[in-house]
Design a protein around this motif. Structure first.
Motif, PDB file in Angstrom:
ATOM      1  N   ARG A  18       0.842  -1.202   0.000  1.00  0.00           N
ATOM      2  CA  ARG A  18       0.000   0.000   0.000  1.00  0.00           C
ATOM      3  C   ARG A  18       0.875   1.249   0.000  1.00  0.00           C
ATOM      4  NH1 ARG A  18      -1.698   3.293   3.949  1.00  0.00           N
ATOM      5  NH2 ARG A  18      -1.075   1.903   5.635  1.00  0.00           N
ATOM      6  N   LEU A  28      -7.363   2.256  -0.257  1.00  0.00           N
ATOM      7  CA  LEU A  28      -7.247   0.824  -0.525  1.00  0.00           C
ATOM      8  C   LEU A  28      -8.544   0.110  -0.181  1.00  0.00           C
ATOM      9  CD1 LEU A  28      -5.572  -1.592  -1.391  1.00  0.00           C
ATOM     10  CD2 LEU A  28      -4.668  -1.748   0.943  1.00  0.00           C
ATOM     11  N   ALA A  31     -11.005   0.662  -2.938  1.00  0.00           N
ATOM     12  CA  ALA A  31     -10.670  -0.090  -4.154  1.00  0.00           C
ATOM     13  C   ALA A  31     -11.050  -1.563  -4.024  1.00  0.00           C
ATOM     14  CB  ALA A  31      -9.186   0.042  -4.451  1.00  0.00           C
ATOM     15  N   LEU A  32     -10.989  -2.082  -2.801  1.00  0.00           N
ATOM     16  CA  LEU A  32     -11.256  -3.510  -2.579  1.00  0.00           C
ATOM     17  C   LEU A  32     -12.665  -3.778  -2.069  1.00  0.00           C
ATOM     18  CD1 LEU A  32      -7.870  -4.593  -0.940  1.00  0.00           C
ATOM     19  CD2 LEU A  32      -8.621  -4.972  -3.282  1.00  0.00           C
ATOM     20  N   LEU A  34     -13.793  -2.926   0.921  1.00  0.00           N
ATOM     21  CA  LEU A  34     -13.706  -3.258   2.340  1.00  0.00           C
ATOM     22  C   LEU A  34     -13.838  -1.989   3.170  1.00  0.00           C
ATOM     23  CD1 LEU A  34     -10.622  -5.667   2.145  1.00  0.00           C
ATOM     24  CD2 LEU A  34     -13.039  -6.312   2.132  1.00  0.00           C
ATOM     25  N   ILE A  39      -8.995  -2.978   6.847  1.00  0.00           N
ATOM     26  CA  ILE A  39      -7.635  -2.822   6.331  1.00  0.00           C
ATOM     27  C   ILE A  39      -6.667  -2.581   7.486  1.00  0.00           C
ATOM     28  CG2 ILE A  39      -6.099  -1.374   4.929  1.00  0.00           C
ATOM     29  CD1 ILE A  39      -7.869  -3.063   3.215  1.00  0.00           C
ATOM     30  N   GLU A  53     -11.593 -15.074   0.229  1.00  0.00           N
ATOM     31  CA  GLU A  53     -11.804 -14.053  -0.792  1.00  0.00           C
ATOM     32  C   GLU A  53     -10.948 -12.813  -0.548  1.00  0.00           C
ATOM     33  OE1 GLU A  53     -15.586 -14.048   1.861  1.00  0.00           O
ATOM     34  OE2 GLU A  53     -14.187 -15.504   0.994  1.00  0.00           O
ATOM     35  N   ASP A  54     -10.573 -12.575   0.725  1.00  0.00           N
ATOM     36  CA  ASP A  54      -9.683 -11.445   1.020  1.00  0.00           C
ATOM     37  C   ASP A  54      -8.303 -11.681   0.402  1.00  0.00           C
ATOM     38  OD1 ASP A  54     -11.613 -10.073   2.452  1.00  0.00           O
ATOM     39  OD2 ASP A  54     -11.041 -10.951   4.372  1.00  0.00           O
ATOM     40  N   ASN A  57      -8.618 -11.130  -3.304  1.00  0.00           N
ATOM     41  CA  ASN A  57      -8.772  -9.717  -3.655  1.00  0.00           C
ATOM     42  C   ASN A  57      -7.434  -8.973  -3.587  1.00  0.00           C
ATOM     43  OD1 ASN A  57     -11.498  -9.886  -4.172  1.00  0.00           O
ATOM     44  ND2 ASN A  57     -12.104  -9.367  -2.077  1.00  0.00           N
ATOM     45  N   PHE A  58      -6.671  -9.196  -2.527  1.00  0.00           N
ATOM     46  CA  PHE A  58      -5.376  -8.529  -2.387  1.00  0.00           C
ATOM     47  C   PHE A  58      -4.417  -9.012  -3.474  1.00  0.00           C
ATOM     48  CE2 PHE A  58      -6.741  -7.723   2.070  1.00  0.00           C
ATOM     49  CZ  PHE A  58      -6.505  -6.357   2.109  1.00  0.00           C
ATOM     50  N   ASP A  60      -5.164 -10.191  -6.482  1.00  0.00           N
ATOM     51  CA  ASP A  60      -5.570  -9.636  -7.778  1.00  0.00           C
ATOM     52  C   ASP A  60      -5.230  -8.151  -7.868  1.00  0.00           C
ATOM     53  OD1 ASP A  60      -6.533 -12.087  -8.555  1.00  0.00           O
ATOM     54  OD2 ASP A  60      -8.625 -11.638  -8.073  1.00  0.00           O
ATOM     55  N   PHE A  61      -5.423  -7.418  -6.780  1.00  0.00           N
ATOM     56  CA  PHE A  61      -5.203  -5.976  -6.805  1.00  0.00           C
ATOM     57  C   PHE A  61      -3.723  -5.643  -6.976  1.00  0.00           C
ATOM     58  CE2 PHE A  61      -4.384  -1.863  -4.751  1.00  0.00           C
ATOM     59  CZ  PHE A  61      -5.245  -1.047  -5.476  1.00  0.00           C
TER      60      PHE A  61
END
Length: 271
Positions: A18, A28, A31-32, A34, A39, A53-54, A57-58, A60-61
């Motif tokens: 980040r 962040l 964007a996700l 959340l 975070i 899934e967390d 997501n991180f 992929d981001f």
């Protein structure tokens, strides 16, 4: 005898990544999808079991594998390693984001030496990691190659590497870790977004910048970022129908004129 507990670096890595993107926790989180509080909890290590899934997501981001996010302390890596990693070139770490080199083998399970003809250059940019595409390339058996390593043949174009003749076929060995290359190593470099290969003298700098230089002095060296490089193949040998010649006199004159112009330009800027 108890097994040593595996250290997990996920929390620190998320905070580190980040920071590299210069994003706030709020940005962040947005964007996700959340909350900022989640975070903050993840970065502080207060969430011991993030949801699957967390992790996805991180991963992929940031475009970094889950395995790497968990196992590797990214803050300990040098800038070149980080740029390679962020560019998808995870050549020195294990994980789902590992760059895979597709190869083909003969009936004895020995690696073939594939030839990438000029007409196949554009296709290679998209099919280089596809075993089915690599299987379509012409294959050769070259005597006296080292038993270790993967080799491929690339046709050279242009006169930037004279005295190696234009149109030579370059036999080159795949380089997995670019940081081991010595300065000014001749290599075939596969760059993203280009329809051609470049044959240059390669120097990999610690800051993640790769310098490309021609043997022909009339061509100016230039630099690219590690994230812009798909593959590097180190020169091993070449074949040509032409006998190498020394530099033509006019080429030498043009190189001297170009160098003189550059000196005059530098002096003018200093005034």
């Amino acid at each position: 005898m108890s097994k040593e507990k595996q250290k997990i670096f996920f929390a620190g890595n998320i905070k580190f990544l980040r920071g590299r993107k210069k994003m706030s926790q709020e940005a962040l989180a947005s964007a996700l999808g959340l909350t900022r509080a989640k975070i903050a909890a993840i970065e502080a290590g207060n969430t011991k079991s993030p949801q699957p899934e967390d992790y996805l997501n991180f991963s992929d981001f940031f475009k970094i594998s889950i395995d790497t996010l968990l196992r590797i302390d990214l803050s300990k890596l040098g800038e070149l390693k980080m740029r390679e990693l962020e560019g998808g070139n995870d050549v020195y770490l294990r994980g789902g984001n590992l760059r895979v080199l597709a190869i083909s083998v003969d009936k004895s399970n020995n690696e073939n030496v594939e030839y990438v003809p000029i007409k196949a250059k554009a296709g290679y940019m998209t099919g280089y990691s596809d075993p089915e595409y690599i299987a379509t390339l012409p294959k050769y058996s070259i005597p006296n190659l080292p038993t270790q390593g993967t080799f491929r043949i690339f046709p050279s174009t242009g006169d930037s590497m004279l005295p190696i003749p234009e149109g030579s076929d370059i036999v080159a060995q795949y380089v997995a870790d670019w940081t081991y290359l010595k300065p000014d190593t001749p290599c075939i470099v596969i760059l993203k977004g280009q329809q051609d290969f470049v044959f240059k003298m390669v120097t990999v700098n610690p800051d993640g910048i790769i310098r490309l230089k021609s043997l022909n002095p009339i061509y100016t060296p230039y630099s690219v970022e590690a994230s812009d490089v798909m593959e590097i193949w180190r020169f091993y040998a070449y074949t040509s129908l032409e006998f190498p010649e020394t530099q033509p006199e006019m080429t030498t004159v043009l190189a001297a004129i170009k160098e003189l112009e550059e000196r005059i330009s530098r002096i003018s800027k200093m005034k």
